[in-house]
Design a protein around this motif. Structure first.
Motif, short mmCIF file in Angstrom:
data_model
loop_
_atom_site.label_atom_id
_atom_site.label_comp_id
_atom_site.label_asym_id
_atom_site.label_seq_id
_atom_site.Cartn_x
_atom_site.Cartn_y
_atom_site.Cartn_z
N GLU A 217 -2.79 -17.39 -3.88
CA GLU A 217 -4.18 -17.78 -2.40
C GLU A 217 -3.30 -19.48 -2.49
O GLU A 217 -3.47 -19.64 -1.22
CB GLU A 217 -4.98 -18.07 -3.09
N SER A 218 -2.72 -20.14 -3.85
CA SER A 218 -1.93 -21.02 -3.49
C SER A 218 -0.56 -21.02 -2.18
O SER A 218 -0.63 -21.93 -1.24
CB SER A 218 -1.29 -22.23 -5.23
N LEU A 219 -0.27 -20.11 -2.58
CA LEU A 219 1.02 -19.86 -1.51
C LEU A 219 0.77 -20.06 -0.56
O LEU A 219 1.25 -20.42 0.42
CB LEU A 219 2.08 -18.77 -1.92
N PHE A 220 -0.12 -19.10 0.47
CA PHE A 220 -0.94 -18.69 1.25
C PHE A 220 -1.91 -19.92 2.24
O PHE A 220 -1.25 -20.27 3.14
CB PHE A 220 -2.10 -17.31 1.74
N LYS A 221 -2.63 -21.15 1.09
CA LYS A 221 -2.94 -21.82 1.89
C LYS A 221 -1.68 -22.77 1.74
O LYS A 221 -1.89 -24.16 2.76
CB LYS A 221 -3.67 -22.44 0.58
N ARG A 222 -0.66 -23.40 0.57
CA ARG A 222 0.78 -23.86 1.59
C ARG A 222 1.52 -23.99 2.62
O ARG A 222 1.06 -24.65 3.58
CB ARG A 222 1.38 -24.01 0.06
N HIS A 223 1.75 -22.15 2.97
CA HIS A 223 1.84 -22.45 4.38
C HIS A 223 1.29 -22.58 5.06
O HIS A 223 1.64 -22.95 6.41
CB HIS A 223 2.03 -21.14 4.34
N ALA A 224 -0.26 -22.47 5.41
CA ALA A 224 -1.33 -22.83 6.63
C ALA A 224 -1.39 -24.24 6.37
O ALA A 224 -1.94 -24.89 6.70
CB ALA A 224 -2.33 -22.14 5.52
#
Length: 264
Positions: A217-224
């Protein structure tokens, strides 16, 4: 922030126990479905769908997916494939975090939501249908890992776990989380009267999976470009911020319990 997190957790804990242990199975299934659809609303921001119509459409598709699983009888062995696909997804997510965290596109972010959220609903429903205490135990193991990681990381954290994904997480935090969850797993051995070795091993694998879920989830949030997935829960962020660890832990727990013959 810590004070807010504690207050929110103390308010939510009795409600969670009520839903898990003392409501009819169908009602609990519906509550889990609402949480998943709320998570889908937040997830829609990861592929960049920030408008209300786009989020409604994405959440609606997730609700349709839940309805399809529900009408297919979640206890049916035919739905084991959903859990199997989830296992493959989380292995892929681990490889992604380790080797290609800078790569992302909208299609992957959109599809990943279904690979994350539908299996966790099914896994929780299957656990609850077998024994509601299994759901409560899973939550307690994940919470123990989260608390242990938080305090161990603050006290001893020096070596970064995944600096390109979540710079605050450390290996010391991981070991603290594993130690805390191992204590809870020991309680589970007596709680469910199971053979210690395999069950303890499964619980530690579940904790590792919970870390992968958190990092994903952190990965997706970082890219968003997002700090939190939402703002519904003071001190925690959104629904996904609170359940991200469970999204990976629940399917792994179900898979492991089936392998051990505890869900047959």
């Amino acid at each position: 922030m810590l004070k807010q997190r504690i207050i929110t957790a103390l308010l939510l804990a009795p409600l969670a126990v009520l839903v898990i242990l003392w409501t009819p199975h169908t009602v609990t299934m519906a509550v889990f479905a609402v949480l998943v659809v709320a998570g889908a609303w937040e997830w829609a921001a990861f592929p960049g769908w920030n408008s209300a119509p786009a989020r409604i459409a994405y959440a609606g598709l997730m609700a349709a997916g839940i309805a399809a699983l529900w009408t297919s009888m979640p206890e049916s062995p035919r739905l084991d494939v959903v859990i199997d696909v989830a296992m493959l997804w989380w292995l892929a997510a681990l490889a992604w975090i380790a080797f290609m965290p800078m790569r992302m596109n909208r299609a992957i972010a959109a599809v990943a939501g279904f690979l994350v959220l539908l299996p966790v609903w099914l896994a929780l429903v299957r656990l609850h249908g077998r024994d509601p205490h299994l759901v409560l135990f899973l939550v307690l193991v994940v919470v123990a890992a989260d608390v242990g990681a938080y305090f161990a990381g603050r006290a001893f954290g020096k070596h970064k776990l995944a600096p390109r994904v979540s710079p605050a997480k450390t290996w010391e935090g991981v070991f603290g989380g594993l130690a805390a969850s191992a204590l809870m797993a020991g309680v589970g051995v007596y709680w469910f009267d199971v053979t210690p070795g395999p069950f303890l091993a499964l619980c530690l694998v579940v904790v590792v999976a919970s870390i992968v879920g958190d990092l994903t989830e952190s990965l997706f949030k970082r890219h968003a470009g997002l700090k939190d997935s939402g703002s519904l829960l003071p001190g925690h962020g959104g629904v996904l911020d609170r359940v991200d660890s469970v999204t990976a832990a629940a399917p792994v727990f179900v898979f492991g319990l089936e392998w051990l013959g505890r869900l047959s």
